[in-house]
Design a protein around this motif. Structure first.
Motif, mmCIF file in Angstrom:
data_model
loop_
_atom_site.group_PDB
_atom_site.id
_atom_site.type_symbol
_atom_site.label_atom_id
_atom_site.label_comp_id
_atom_site.label_asym_id
_atom_site.label_seq_id
_atom_site.Cartn_x
_atom_site.Cartn_y
_atom_site.Cartn_z
ATOM 1 N N ARG A 126 0.881 -1.171 0.000
ATOM 2 C CA ARG A 126 0.000 0.000 0.000
ATOM 3 C C ARG A 126 0.917 1.219 0.000
ATOM 4 N NH1 ARG A 126 -5.271 -0.020 1.378
ATOM 5 N NH2 ARG A 126 -5.026 1.895 2.597
ATOM 6 N N THR A 128 2.042 5.032 -0.152
ATOM 7 C CA THR A 128 1.657 6.403 0.137
ATOM 8 C C THR A 128 2.272 7.297 -0.930
ATOM 9 O OG1 THR A 128 1.614 5.944 2.514
ATOM 10 C CG2 THR A 128 1.716 8.260 1.836
ATOM 11 N N LYS A 140 -4.438 5.441 -1.093
ATOM 12 C CA LYS A 140 -3.240 4.631 -1.263
ATOM 13 C C LYS A 140 -3.320 3.861 -2.580
ATOM 14 C CE LYS A 140 -2.221 5.670 3.059
ATOM 15 N NZ LYS A 140 -1.185 6.646 3.437
#
Length: 219
Positions: A126, A128, A140
C-alpha cells in the motif's frame, strides 16, 4: 440398451427432432450471452463492490456449465468451457471499473513516499503517494506481487477516480479495451462450444445413446 465394456449397458434415449435440438442450442447460446452481459452490467452498477458481480458471475458460469452438460449429455465440452468462462468472468468484472477510470479518471504524476510492506516479507503493498503540488494523497495505491513492484522514491503516472468509487491504478495498467476484448473472446468461445455441444448431443440422442460413461462416473 447398448453394451459397454465390462458387461455394463448404456441406457438408450429417445431421439429428438432436429428443430428441437436447434432450439435447445440457441437457448444455451443466449444464456451464455446473457451471463456475460448481466455480469458486466452488474459490475458497472456495483462499482467499488467487486465481490457482488464476482459472486453472481461465478454462479451464472456454473449454471451455464450445467446447461452444457444437459445439452451435450457428456462432460468433456463442459470442462473445456472453463477456459472461456475465465475470460468472461475476468473481462466482465474488470471492464466496468477500468472503463470508468478511462472516462472520468484524473491522470496525475506522483512520487512514492512510503510502502506498507517495507521491511517485511509481504507481497501486498500500500503505497503512500505525494502529488505534484507536494501534498500527500489520502488514497493509497494498492499493488500485489513482489515482481516489478515499484519502490519508494519512484515516480508513477496514476489514474484516480474523482468520485472515489474505483480504486486508484497505475495509468499503464488501465486497459478497458483489453478487458472488453477478453470478454468478447470468452463469449465467442462459449458460443462455439455450445454449438458443438448441441450438435454432438443431437447425434448422441439420434443414435439412442444416454449419458457418457465419464459423466455417470462424475455423478
Amino acid at each position: 440398451m447398448t453394451a459397454l465394456a465390462g458387461g455394463a449397458e448404456e441406457p438408450r434415449v429417445d431421439a429428438v427432432p432436429p428443430w428441437k435440438s436447434v432450439r435447445r442450442t440457441v437457448a444455451v447460446v443466449f444464456f451464455g450471452w446473457a451471463t456475460a452481459a448481466c455480469t458486466a452490467v452488474l459490475a458497472y452498477l456495483m462499482l467499488g463492490a467487486e465481490w457482488i458481480p464476482i459472486t453472481v458471475g461465478v454462479v451464472l458460469c456454473l449454471a451455464f456449465a450445467v446447461t452444457l452438460i444437459l445439452l451435450h449429455q457428456a462432460l468433456w465440452l463442459t470442462v473445456l468451457s472453463s477456459v472461456p468462462a475465465l475470460f468472461v468472468l475476468v473481462g466482465a468484472v474488470q471492464y466496468a471499473p477500468e472503463a470508468a477510470l478511462e472516462l472520468r479518471g484524473v491522470r496525475e504524476r506522483v512520487v512514492i513516499v512510503a510502502d506498507s510492506a517495507a521491511g517485511t516479507s509481504s507481497d501486498s503493498h500500500r503505497f503512500t503517494l505525494r502529488a505534484a503540488d507536494g501534498d500527500e494523497m489520502e488514497e493509497k495505491l494498492v499493488f500485489d506481487g513482489a515482481v516489478w513492484a515499484p519502490k519508494v522514491g519512484d515516480q508513477l503516472d496514476v489514474m484516480r477516480d474523482p468520485e472515489g468509487a474505483v480504486p486508484m491504478e497505475q495509468a499503464d495498467d488501465v486497459d478497458a479495451a483489453g478487458r472488453l476484448e477478453g470478454l468478447i473472446a470468452g463469449t465467442v468461445g462459449w458460443t462455439l462450444i455450445a454449438v458443438m455441444a448441441g450438435w454432438r448431443g443431437h447425434v448422441r440422442r439420434r443414435r439412442g445413446r444416454g449419458e457418457s460413461l465419464l459423466l455417470r462416473l462424475a455423478w
